[in-house]
Motif scaffolding. Structure first.
Motif, PDB file in Angstrom:
ATOM      1  N   THR A   2      -4.556  -0.994  -6.711  1.00  0.00           N
ATOM      2  CA  THR A   2      -3.280  -1.364  -6.108  1.00  0.00           C
ATOM      3  C   THR A   2      -3.299  -2.821  -5.743  1.00  0.00           C
ATOM      4  O   THR A   2      -4.339  -3.450  -5.599  1.00  0.00           O
ATOM      5  CB  THR A   2      -3.003  -0.524  -4.845  1.00  0.00           C
ATOM      6  N   SER A   3      -2.111  -3.323  -5.563  1.00  0.00           N
ATOM      7  CA  SER A   3      -1.966  -4.724  -5.190  1.00  0.00           C
ATOM      8  C   SER A   3      -0.822  -4.825  -4.217  1.00  0.00           C
ATOM      9  O   SER A   3       0.136  -4.068  -4.283  1.00  0.00           O
ATOM     10  CB  SER A   3      -1.684  -5.566  -6.429  1.00  0.00           C
ATOM     11  N   SER A   4      -0.894  -5.745  -3.340  1.00  0.00           N
ATOM     12  CA  SER A   4       0.217  -5.925  -2.412  1.00  0.00           C
ATOM     13  C   SER A   4       1.150  -6.984  -2.959  1.00  0.00           C
ATOM     14  O   SER A   4       0.756  -7.864  -3.692  1.00  0.00           O
ATOM     15  CB  SER A   4      -0.310  -6.323  -1.029  1.00  0.00           C
ATOM     16  N   SER A   5       2.407  -6.859  -2.584  1.00  0.00           N
ATOM     17  CA  SER A   5       3.380  -7.861  -3.025  1.00  0.00           C
ATOM     18  C   SER A   5       4.463  -7.952  -1.981  1.00  0.00           C
ATOM     19  O   SER A   5       4.652  -7.068  -1.168  1.00  0.00           O
ATOM     20  CB  SER A   5       3.989  -7.480  -4.363  1.00  0.00           C
ATOM     21  N   LYS A  36       1.770  -2.780  -0.628  1.00  0.00           N
ATOM     22  CA  LYS A  36       1.164  -2.418   0.661  1.00  0.00           C
ATOM     23  C   LYS A  36       1.583  -3.391   1.751  1.00  0.00           C
ATOM     24  O   LYS A  36       0.878  -3.549   2.746  1.00  0.00           O
ATOM     25  CB  LYS A  36      -0.360  -2.400   0.525  1.00  0.00           C
ATOM     26  N   THR A  37       2.726  -4.014   1.564  1.00  0.00           N
ATOM     27  CA  THR A  37       3.210  -4.957   2.581  1.00  0.00           C
ATOM     28  C   THR A  37       3.970  -4.205   3.651  1.00  0.00           C
ATOM     29  O   THR A  37       4.402  -3.059   3.453  1.00  0.00           O
ATOM     30  CB  THR A  37       4.140  -5.999   1.939  1.00  0.00           C
ATOM     31  N   LYS A  38       4.162  -4.868   4.792  1.00  0.00           N
ATOM     32  CA  LYS A  38       4.930  -4.254   5.877  1.00  0.00           C
ATOM     33  C   LYS A  38       6.406  -4.162   5.506  1.00  0.00           C
ATOM     34  O   LYS A  38       7.090  -3.242   5.932  1.00  0.00           O
ATOM     35  CB  LYS A  38       4.767  -5.072   7.164  1.00  0.00           C
ATOM     36  N   GLU A  39       6.900  -5.144   4.746  1.00  0.00           N
ATOM     37  CA  GLU A  39       8.316  -5.149   4.361  1.00  0.00           C
ATOM     38  C   GLU A  39       8.638  -4.030   3.370  1.00  0.00           C
ATOM     39  O   GLU A  39       9.735  -3.487   3.374  1.00  0.00           O
ATOM     40  CB  GLU A  39       8.707  -6.493   3.729  1.00  0.00           C
ATOM     41  N   ASN A  40       7.708  -3.692   2.465  1.00  0.00           N
ATOM     42  CA  ASN A  40       7.936  -2.702   1.400  1.00  0.00           C
ATOM     43  C   ASN A  40       6.723  -1.775   1.263  1.00  0.00           C
ATOM     44  O   ASN A  40       6.062  -1.762   0.218  1.00  0.00           O
ATOM     45  CB  ASN A  40       8.198  -3.404   0.070  1.00  0.00           C
ATOM     46  N   PRO A  41       6.433  -0.970   2.250  1.00  0.00           N
ATOM     47  CA  PRO A  41       5.242  -0.125   2.157  1.00  0.00           C
ATOM     48  C   PRO A  41       5.428   0.985   1.109  1.00  0.00           C
ATOM     49  O   PRO A  41       6.485   1.589   1.018  1.00  0.00           O
ATOM     50  CB  PRO A  41       5.109   0.463   3.564  1.00  0.00           C
ATOM     51  N   HIS A  42       4.408   1.158   0.289  1.00  0.00           N
ATOM     52  CA  HIS A  42       4.355   2.220  -0.723  1.00  0.00           C
ATOM     53  C   HIS A  42       5.496   2.141  -1.743  1.00  0.00           C
ATOM     54  O   HIS A  42       5.814   3.125  -2.386  1.00  0.00           O
ATOM     55  CB  HIS A  42       4.336   3.607  -0.068  1.00  0.00           C
TER      56      HIS A  42
END
Length: 191
Positions: A2-5, A36-42
């Motif tokens: 996975t990667s965060s964006s 995995k960001t707070k703005e767009n989790p999952h």
């Protein structure tokens, strides 16, 4: 893997793709990742393989020549891509329904035109048939009248001859020949 964006860093792509993408503008394949960001989790997104390599290299080689800041490889949220696909399918359905209605309207118009043509043709055939029946009836009436006149003339001549001749069998044969001749003449006129 996975990667965060984040939405803000990836939405500035200069090349927009409508619907579900299959390849990046550079020709490389796409990988689906989960944010995995707070703005767009999952939240799932599509990302170019090269862009992910650049992103991973960035952590290790911030100032190296591998980092290509000017390239904007494909990034797209999966839910947005699917929504665009649904909208495209809806538009195609509307187009198909419109095409179906215009086609059915045109078919109905052509059917009505054919019905009118057939009705006119039927009327024309009826008129010609009536005209031919009238002509045939007149021909039959004329032939019948001629036949009656020929028989009357034959009877008059036979009566005079029978009074002059006493040979009745020859007289009967002559009358039969005249009648057969008249019938043959009528038959030839009718057909």
């Amino acid at each position: 893997m996975t990667s965060s964006s984040s939405s803000s860093s990836r939405s500035a792509s200069c090349r927009q793709v409508y619907g579900v993408p299959t390849l990046c503008w550079c020709g490389k394949g796409l990988i689906t990742w989960v944010s995995k960001t707070k703005e767009n989790p999952h939240r799932r997104f599509y990302r170019c393989e090269i862009a992910l390599q650049i992103f991973n290299f960035k952590h290790f080689f911030l100032h190296s020549h591998f980092h290509r800041k000017t390239e904007n490889h494909l990034f797209k949220w999966v839910d947005e891509a699917l929504l665009e696909e649904v909208r495209m399918v809806d538009a195609k359905i509307v187009d198909l329904v419109h095409d179906f209605h215009s086609l059915s309207k045109r078919v109905i118009e052509e059917l009505n035109a054919h019905k009118l043509f057939i009705a006119a043709l039927d009327e024309d055939v009826k008129l010609k048939l009536t005209d031919n029946i009238t002509k045939m009836s007149q021909a039959i009436d004329e032939a019948t009248l001629q036949f009656k006149e020929d028989i009357a003339a034959s009877i008059k001549s036979n009566t005079k001859q029978s009074q002059l001749c006493i040979n009745p069998p020859i007289h009967n044969i002559a009358v039969a020949v005249v009648i057969v001749g008249v019938i043959t003449c009528l038959y030839c006129k009718l057909f």
